[in-house]
Motif scaffolding. Sequence first.
Motif, PDB file in Angstrom:
ATOM      1  N   ALA A 225      87.616 -11.147 -99.927  1.00  0.00           N
ATOM      2  CA  ALA A 225      86.241 -10.740 -99.641  1.00  0.00           C
ATOM      3  C   ALA A 225      85.942 -10.824 -98.149  1.00  0.00           C
ATOM      4  O   ALA A 225      85.225  -9.974 -97.607  1.00  0.00           O
ATOM      5  CB  ALA A 225      85.262 -11.605-100.429  1.00  0.00           C
TER       6      ALA A 225
ATOM      7  N   ASP B 297      84.524  -7.783 -96.082  1.00  0.00           N
ATOM      8  CA  ASP B 297      83.227  -7.929 -95.418  1.00  0.00           C
ATOM      9  C   ASP B 297      83.317  -7.633 -93.928  1.00  0.00           C
ATOM     10  O   ASP B 297      82.488  -6.910 -93.368  1.00  0.00           O
ATOM     11  CB  ASP B 297      82.668  -9.335 -95.635  1.00  0.00           C
ATOM     12  CG  ASP B 297      82.350  -9.619 -97.089  1.00  0.00           C
ATOM     13  OD1 ASP B 297      82.219  -8.659 -97.865  1.00  0.00           O
ATOM     14  OD2 ASP B 297      82.242 -10.801 -97.445  1.00  0.00           O
TER      15      ASP B 297
ATOM     16  N   ASN C 122      83.033 -10.081-103.968  1.00  0.00           N
ATOM     17  CA  ASN C 122      82.087 -11.175-103.757  1.00  0.00           C
ATOM     18  C   ASN C 122      81.298 -11.541-105.011  1.00  0.00           C
ATOM     19  O   ASN C 122      80.500 -12.467-104.973  1.00  0.00           O
ATOM     20  CB  ASN C 122      81.114 -10.827-102.628  1.00  0.00           C
ATOM     21  CG  ASN C 122      81.756 -10.944-101.283  1.00  0.00           C
ATOM     22  OD1 ASN C 122      82.215 -12.011-100.901  1.00  0.00           O
ATOM     23  ND2 ASN C 122      81.812  -9.844-100.562  1.00  0.00           N
TER      24      ASN C 122
END
Length: 157
Positions: free
Chosen positions: A96, A100, A141
């Motif tokens: 993640a 991100d 996430n």
Amino acid sequence: MSQKQKSKRKRLFYMFLVFLIILSISFLFMPFSIGTDGKINALVYLTGAGFWVGLIGTIVSSIMINVSRKADLSFQESHAKEKQFGLTHFFMNGYAKIADISMVILFIGLIVSQMLIRNSVITFIFISLFVFSFGMHCMLNGINYIYINADKRKRRE
């Protein structure tokens, strides 16, 4: 949890991934769909079909993962306090973090390419990669990714 359940979870995740890739790739073909003379060529139909198949497939596979998670009572019981929605959480695991950071960098690159370069091919490359990283951000996430990778043993708290 049985090996069959684990493989079903992985298959659902891979199905999501394939449709997300199809959706992302459809953006790469968009600048080439209309010829230099302004006429529509056959690629426009392939691009449109890829976009809709990718978008609908990504949504449906996300819903299938969610329904499967909600039907798994042992997971619901062992993870009752976890209700995270992937869209609103960041940096929940190593993968993640990559998604991100990529998403933010690609968003900035998209804005810069629109302001400075104004080349449609480069812009569509940024859009394609951004769509992929955004989709992965939402999946990686959230609680559904925790469900996909849940241990074979029940958690004891």
